[in-house]
Write a protein that holds these residues in place. Sequence first.
Motif, short mmCIF file in Angstrom:
data_model
loop_
_atom_site.label_atom_id
_atom_site.label_comp_id
_atom_site.label_asym_id
_atom_site.label_seq_id
_atom_site.Cartn_x
_atom_site.Cartn_y
_atom_site.Cartn_z
N LYS A 108 0.77 -0.90 0.29
CA LYS A 108 0.48 -0.28 0.02
C LYS A 108 0.03 1.02 0.29
O LYS A 108 2.25 1.45 0.82
N TYR A 130 -12.28 -2.29 -3.72
CA TYR A 130 -12.45 -2.79 -2.07
C TYR A 130 -14.33 -2.54 -2.67
O TYR A 130 -14.93 -2.13 -1.54
N HIS A 139 -16.53 -3.48 0.52
CA HIS A 139 -17.04 -2.45 1.94
C HIS A 139 -17.04 -1.48 1.68
O HIS A 139 -17.33 -0.09 2.56
N ARG A 196 -19.33 0.35 3.92
CA ARG A 196 -18.85 0.72 5.81
C ARG A 196 -18.83 1.92 5.93
O ARG A 196 -18.06 2.57 5.41
N PHE A 247 -15.21 3.03 6.95
CA PHE A 247 -13.99 3.81 6.84
C PHE A 247 -13.71 3.58 5.42
O PHE A 247 -12.80 4.13 4.90
N LEU A 285 -10.17 5.30 3.36
CA LEU A 285 -10.21 3.96 2.81
C LEU A 285 -9.09 4.41 1.08
O LEU A 285 -8.69 3.98 0.88
N THR A 321 -5.22 -7.50 10.32
CA THR A 321 -5.34 -6.31 9.45
C THR A 321 -5.27 -5.43 10.12
O THR A 321 -4.44 -4.59 9.77
N ARG A 358 2.54 -6.03 9.40
CA ARG A 358 1.94 -5.39 9.27
C ARG A 358 2.41 -4.33 10.95
O ARG A 358 2.51 -3.69 11.83
N LEU A 394 -4.92 1.49 11.05
CA LEU A 394 -5.70 -0.30 10.38
C LEU A 394 -6.13 0.26 9.34
O LEU A 394 -5.50 -0.13 8.51
N THR A 395 -6.26 2.23 9.12
CA THR A 395 -6.34 1.86 7.88
C THR A 395 -4.40 1.53 6.96
O THR A 395 -4.59 1.67 5.87
N ASN A 426 -1.98 -0.20 6.67
CA ASN A 426 -2.03 -1.48 7.21
C ASN A 426 -0.68 -1.87 6.62
O ASN A 426 -0.42 -2.98 6.00
N HIS A 428 -1.87 -5.51 0.87
CA HIS A 428 -3.48 -6.41 1.87
C HIS A 428 -3.24 -7.29 1.00
O HIS A 428 -2.25 -7.68 0.40
P1 CMP Z 1 -7.49 -4.23 3.58
O1 CMP Z 1 -7.07 -6.03 4.13
O2 CMP Z 1 -6.98 -3.99 2.43
O3 CMP Z 1 -9.39 -4.67 3.54
C1 CMP Z 1 -9.53 -3.50 3.72
C2 CMP Z 1 -9.44 -2.47 4.66
O4 CMP Z 1 -9.63 -1.90 5.05
C3 CMP Z 1 -7.92 -3.19 6.00
O5 CMP Z 1 -7.03 -3.40 4.56
C4 CMP Z 1 -8.28 -1.23 6.16
O6 CMP Z 1 -6.35 -0.99 4.78
C5 CMP Z 1 -9.02 -1.13 5.89
N1 CMP Z 1 -9.97 -0.42 7.00
C6 CMP Z 1 -9.50 0.38 7.79
N2 CMP Z 1 -10.49 0.39 8.68
C7 CMP Z 1 -10.95 -0.80 8.56
C8 CMP Z 1 -11.72 -1.73 10.03
N3 CMP Z 1 -12.89 -1.08 11.27
N4 CMP Z 1 -11.97 -3.40 9.61
C9 CMP Z 1 -11.44 -2.74 8.58
N5 CMP Z 1 -10.89 -2.59 7.68
C10 CMP Z 1 -10.55 -1.20 7.81
#
Ligand code: CMP
Length: 141
Positions: free
Chosen positions: A10, A50, A53, A56, A58, A62, A92, A103, A110-111, A113, A116
């Motif tokens: 990333k 994505y 998601h 979601r 986030f 993201l 994650t 990681r 968390l974002t 990270n 992927h």
């Molecule tokens: P990734 O495995 O690429 O899949 C979705 C991505 O969303 C995750 O890694 C993180 O980069 C991002 N993300 C941000 N907030 C969250 C969250 N609360 N739960 C899961 N993924 C999150």
Amino acid sequence: AVERTLSIIKPNAVAKNAVGAILARFEEAGLRIVAARMLHLTREQASAFYAVHQERPFFGELVDFMTSGPVMVQVLEGENAVAANREVMGATDPAKAAPGTIRADFADSLTENAVHGSDAPETAAVEIGFFFPEGVCERTR
Ligand code: CMP
């Protein structure tokens, strides 16, 4: 069985010049790099990749992050590659990632990270097709 999985280094990890260090982690874990490309994702590409998601909370953050700079995308091959890659990546949430995982060592949040990885063989096939629509070498050795 020998599988293939999709991996993305990333923008935060590319920015800190950790592409080579992260690729070495994959190789040290017995995964082979069988395809690779660097690109700067558009918002359309990041949103489509994505899409699962999109509801979601986030999602916007993201997409902002994933389009903030170039990414390195690779196909990894090896025995149980999907699970093997998830193991070297770590959880994650980097706060929960085991010591010595990618990681734990390269994530910033968390974002942001660092990497992927596909979560199942079926999603790996879709994700590989997303980034390598022209196909990937059938045989690499
Ligand atoms: P990734 O495995 O690429 O899949 C979705 C991505 O969303 C995750 O890694 C993180 O980069 C991002 N993300 C941000 N907030 C969250 C969250 N609360 N739960 C899961 N993924 C999150």
